[in-house]
Every structure is written in C-alpha cells, then in structure tokens.
Design an enzyme around this catalytic site. Structure first.
Site, short mmCIF file in Angstrom:
data_model
loop_
_atom_site.label_atom_id
_atom_site.label_comp_id
_atom_site.label_asym_id
_atom_site.label_seq_id
_atom_site.Cartn_x
_atom_site.Cartn_y
_atom_site.Cartn_z
N LYS A 20 0.84 -1.21 0.00
CA LYS A 20 0.00 0.00 0.00
C LYS A 20 0.88 1.26 0.00
O LYS A 20 0.66 2.17 -0.77
CB LYS A 20 -0.93 0.02 1.23
CG LYS A 20 -1.84 -1.18 1.33
CD LYS A 20 -2.78 -1.09 2.53
CE LYS A 20 -2.07 -1.15 3.88
NZ LYS A 20 -1.37 -2.42 4.15
N ARG A 95 -10.17 0.37 8.36
CA ARG A 95 -9.74 -0.97 8.77
C ARG A 95 -10.78 -1.71 9.56
O ARG A 95 -10.55 -2.85 9.98
CB ARG A 95 -8.51 -0.87 9.66
CG ARG A 95 -7.33 -0.55 8.86
CD ARG A 95 -6.10 -0.85 9.66
NE ARG A 95 -5.07 -0.07 9.07
CZ ARG A 95 -3.85 -0.48 8.88
NH1 ARG A 95 -3.48 -1.66 9.27
NH2 ARG A 95 -2.99 0.31 8.31
N ARG A 134 11.70 -5.50 5.47
CA ARG A 134 11.49 -4.07 5.19
C ARG A 134 12.38 -3.19 6.06
O ARG A 134 12.59 -3.47 7.25
CB ARG A 134 10.03 -3.70 5.44
CG ARG A 134 9.81 -2.18 5.33
CD ARG A 134 8.38 -1.79 5.29
NE ARG A 134 7.62 -2.31 6.40
CZ ARG A 134 6.29 -2.27 6.48
NH1 ARG A 134 5.60 -1.75 5.49
NH2 ARG A 134 5.68 -2.75 7.51
N ARG A 167 10.84 -1.34 11.54
CA ARG A 167 9.68 -0.96 12.35
C ARG A 167 9.49 -1.97 13.49
O ARG A 167 9.66 -3.16 13.31
CB ARG A 167 8.41 -0.93 11.47
CG ARG A 167 8.21 0.38 10.79
CD ARG A 167 7.13 0.38 9.73
NE ARG A 167 5.86 -0.23 10.09
CZ ARG A 167 4.79 -0.23 9.29
NH1 ARG A 167 4.85 0.37 8.10
NH2 ARG A 167 3.67 -0.80 9.65
N ARG A 178 -0.71 -8.96 13.37
CA ARG A 178 -1.27 -7.99 12.41
C ARG A 178 -2.07 -8.71 11.33
O ARG A 178 -3.13 -8.25 10.93
CB ARG A 178 -0.15 -7.16 11.78
CG ARG A 178 0.44 -6.15 12.75
CD ARG A 178 1.79 -5.65 12.31
NE ARG A 178 1.76 -4.90 11.08
CZ ARG A 178 2.82 -4.72 10.29
NH1 ARG A 178 3.99 -5.26 10.62
NH2 ARG A 178 2.72 -4.01 9.20
P1 AP5 Z 1 4.81 -1.62 1.90
O1 AP5 Z 1 4.54 -0.81 0.68
O2 AP5 Z 1 5.49 -0.98 3.04
O3 AP5 Z 1 3.49 -2.39 2.37
P2 AP5 Z 1 2.20 -1.84 3.15
O4 AP5 Z 1 1.02 -2.49 2.54
O5 AP5 Z 1 2.25 -0.36 3.22
O6 AP5 Z 1 2.47 -2.51 4.55
P3 AP5 Z 1 2.31 -1.90 6.02
O7 AP5 Z 1 3.07 -2.80 6.93
O8 AP5 Z 1 2.67 -0.46 6.06
O9 AP5 Z 1 0.79 -2.08 6.24
P4 AP5 Z 1 0.06 -2.03 7.58
O10 AP5 Z 1 -1.33 -1.85 7.09
O11 AP5 Z 1 0.29 -3.16 8.47
O12 AP5 Z 1 0.74 -0.81 8.35
P5 AP5 Z 1 0.35 0.72 8.57
O13 AP5 Z 1 1.55 1.51 8.64
O14 AP5 Z 1 -0.74 1.12 7.66
O15 AP5 Z 1 5.69 -2.88 1.42
C1 AP5 Z 1 6.20 -3.82 2.36
C2 AP5 Z 1 7.61 -4.25 1.97
O16 AP5 Z 1 7.55 -4.95 0.73
C3 AP5 Z 1 8.61 -3.09 1.76
O17 AP5 Z 1 9.86 -3.48 2.23
C4 AP5 Z 1 8.64 -2.92 0.25
O18 AP5 Z 1 9.91 -2.43 -0.17
C5 AP5 Z 1 8.39 -4.34 -0.24
N1 AP5 Z 1 7.64 -4.37 -1.50
C6 AP5 Z 1 6.61 -3.57 -1.87
N2 AP5 Z 1 6.17 -3.91 -3.10
C7 AP5 Z 1 6.91 -4.98 -3.49
C8 AP5 Z 1 6.93 -5.78 -4.65
N3 AP5 Z 1 6.09 -5.57 -5.67
N4 AP5 Z 1 7.83 -6.80 -4.71
C9 AP5 Z 1 8.69 -7.02 -3.69
N5 AP5 Z 1 8.72 -6.28 -2.56
C10 AP5 Z 1 7.85 -5.27 -2.45
O19 AP5 Z 1 -0.30 0.64 10.05
C11 AP5 Z 1 0.53 0.36 11.15
C12 AP5 Z 1 -0.30 0.28 12.40
O20 AP5 Z 1 -0.94 1.56 12.64
C13 AP5 Z 1 -1.46 -0.73 12.40
O21 AP5 Z 1 -1.02 -2.02 12.75
C14 AP5 Z 1 -2.39 -0.12 13.46
O22 AP5 Z 1 -1.92 -0.36 14.76
C15 AP5 Z 1 -2.24 1.38 13.20
N6 AP5 Z 1 -3.24 1.87 12.24
C16 AP5 Z 1 -2.99 2.44 11.03
N7 AP5 Z 1 -4.14 2.76 10.41
C17 AP5 Z 1 -5.15 2.37 11.25
C18 AP5 Z 1 -6.57 2.41 11.16
N8 AP5 Z 1 -7.19 2.93 10.09
N9 AP5 Z 1 -7.28 1.90 12.19
C19 AP5 Z 1 -6.68 1.41 13.28
N10 AP5 Z 1 -5.34 1.33 13.43
C20 AP5 Z 1 -4.58 1.81 12.42
MG MG Z 2 2.35 1.07 4.76
#
Ligand code: AP5
Ligand code: MG
Length: 226
Positions: A20, A95, A134, A167, A178
C-alpha cells in the site's frame, strides 16, 4: 468521477506488506492527489513523542488497531485540508466496519463520495517475506527491502541520507498478530464495497511497475465512466 467533478477519492487496501505504501507513493505522483496514511501519521507522532503518538504506539507495538474514534478524529480534519480538493488516496483506512461507515458519512457531509476501492491481493508467505525484510527511513518514511529493494548504501536512505530502521511491528510475532487482526477486522469490509460495485481486486505480486500499471488501469476505467 465523484460528483461530476474531476476528483478521485480512492482507497488502497490490503494486508500488512501488500504494498500500500509503495504503491501510494507512486500513485500520488501519477494522479496528483495526496496520499493519507494513518500508519505514517502515527509513526510521525511517535517520533515527536506527542500524546497521540504515545497512545498509538501502545496499540501498534502489539499489532493491534488504534481505536476507531482516534482515526475518525484525525481523518475528519485531514480530509478538509485544501490539498484534498482534487481527491485523495487513503492508505490503511478504513480498517474496521465502523470506520468504513463513518467515512461514507464524513464524505457525504463534504458533498463527495468514494470513486474506487483497490484491494491489493498478495499471498501470506510473500507478505511475511516483505515485512520481515522491510527497512524504513526515519526521516522521510521511504521504504526499502533488504533483498527486493536494497538501498545503495546499507542502512542509509537514497533520497535523504536518513537512517533506515526496522519498524517495531515488523518482528515476526507481531507480523502474525497484524495478519490475524486484518483477517478478522478489515477483510469483512470488502463485501461492503463489493456490494456497491466500488471494489477492484488487483494482483499485488510481481514488479512494482506492473502493479502500478494494474491499478492505473482500474482508475482509468472509473474516469472513463465518470
Ligand atoms: P509496503 O509498501 O510498506 O506495504 P504496506 O502495505 O504499506 O504494509 P504496512 O506494513 O505499512 O501495512 P500495515 O497496514 O500493516 O501498516 P500501517 O503503517 O498502515 O511494502 C512492504 C515491503 O515490501 C517493503 O519493504 C517494500 O519495499 C516491499 N515491497 C513492496 N512492493 C513490493 C513488490 N512488488 N515486490 C517485492 N517487494 C515489495 O499501520 C501500522 C499500524 O498503525 C497498524 O497495525 C495499526 O496499529 C495502526 N493503524 C494504522 N491505520 C489504522 C486504522 N485505520 N485503524 C486502526 N489502526 C490503524
Ligand atoms: Mg504502509
């Protein structure tokens, strides 16, 4: 698009590690609309040691969701910023069902509505590999992967020379929590959007550019039907 205006209100959904953040960084340049990532907002607040950051960290470090009312408060304000006028990309929101329903009401109050919900589909084994390798820039939030996308100099961001770190929620036991939370709380939302014909399921595997092209193709379809 939304309301006959040239606007694109887009959600990018998918499990942790689906890409994402990677895709929304590319899409924001391509579509010229801002990306709003609640995860990124929380990590910035944690870095500043603000009360919001401290509260969010308690949940994030365990792989749990931050409470709905906190998310709604943040979004309420963010969606009204002038840069959202031409549209937005939401990364990581909604979410939970209450967040999804609240978002519809909040957009309606602003006289707008969702145009498209993209779901990135990636198998669990691939998610685990992506998350455990990552690395994230402490300064600008840019993402790398120790195998799939390493920085030129180990531990240093190519863009801003900031430090790269792992992270806290990217350790294996937390990744498992997660993924469970995602399956339980977030995946049920797809049916809500599918029923309204807003959902585009996109293969999130392969190269970043190929995935971007798949998403853009779905966006263009929406634009053509506007
Ligand atoms: P990346 O692009 O970082 O993936 P992502 O989908 O953004 O993964 P996240 O871990 O950020 O998602 P998340 O939803 O758990 O975390 P968030 O920060 O939103 O890619 C991942 C890795 O793969 C990278 O190393 C990248 O280089 C690699 N990659 C990407 N594309 C690739 C490809 N095509 N091929 C190979 N490698 C690739 O949320 C964190 C926390 O915040 C949550 O757990 C929760 O506690 C809180 N939170 C956030 N939003 C909410 C909400 N709306 N409600 C409640 N809690 C929330
Ligand atoms: Mg992300």
């Amino acid at each position: 698009m939304g309301d006959g205006a040239e606007r694109l209100d887009l959600i990018l959904m998918g499990p942790p590690g689906a890409g994402k953040g990677t895709q929304s960084a590319m899409l924001t340049e391509r579509l010229r609309v801002p990306c709003i990532s609640t995860g990124h907002i929380f990590r910035e607040e944690v870095r500043r040691k603000s009360p919001l950051g401290l509260e969010a960290k308690r949940h994030m470090d365990k792989g749990e969701l931050v409470p709905d009312d906190v998310i709604m408060r943040i979004l309420e304000e963010r969606l009204q910023q002038p840069d959202c006028a031409p549209g937005f990309i939401l990364d990581g929101v909604p979410r939970t069902m209450p967040q999804a329903e609240w978002l519809d009401r909040a957009l309606a109050a602003l006289g707008r509505h969702l145009d498209l919900v993209v779901r990135l589909v990636v198998p669990d084994e691939e998610l685990i590999k992506r998350l455990s390798g990552r690395r994230t820039c402490r300064e600008c939030g840019a993402m790398y992967h120790i195998i799939f996308d390493p920085p030129t100099n180990e531990g240093i961001c190519n863009r801003c020379n900031g430090d790269l770190y792992q992270r806290d929620d990217d350790h294996e036991d937390i990744i498992a929590s997660r993924l469970e939370v995602y399956a339980r709380e977030t995946a049920p939302i797809f049916q809500y959007y599918r029923a309204r014909d807003l959902l585009a399921e996109v293969d999130g595997t392969g190269s970043r550019d190929d995935i971007l092209a798949r998403i853009v193709e779905r966006v263009e379809r929406v634009e053509q039907h506007a």
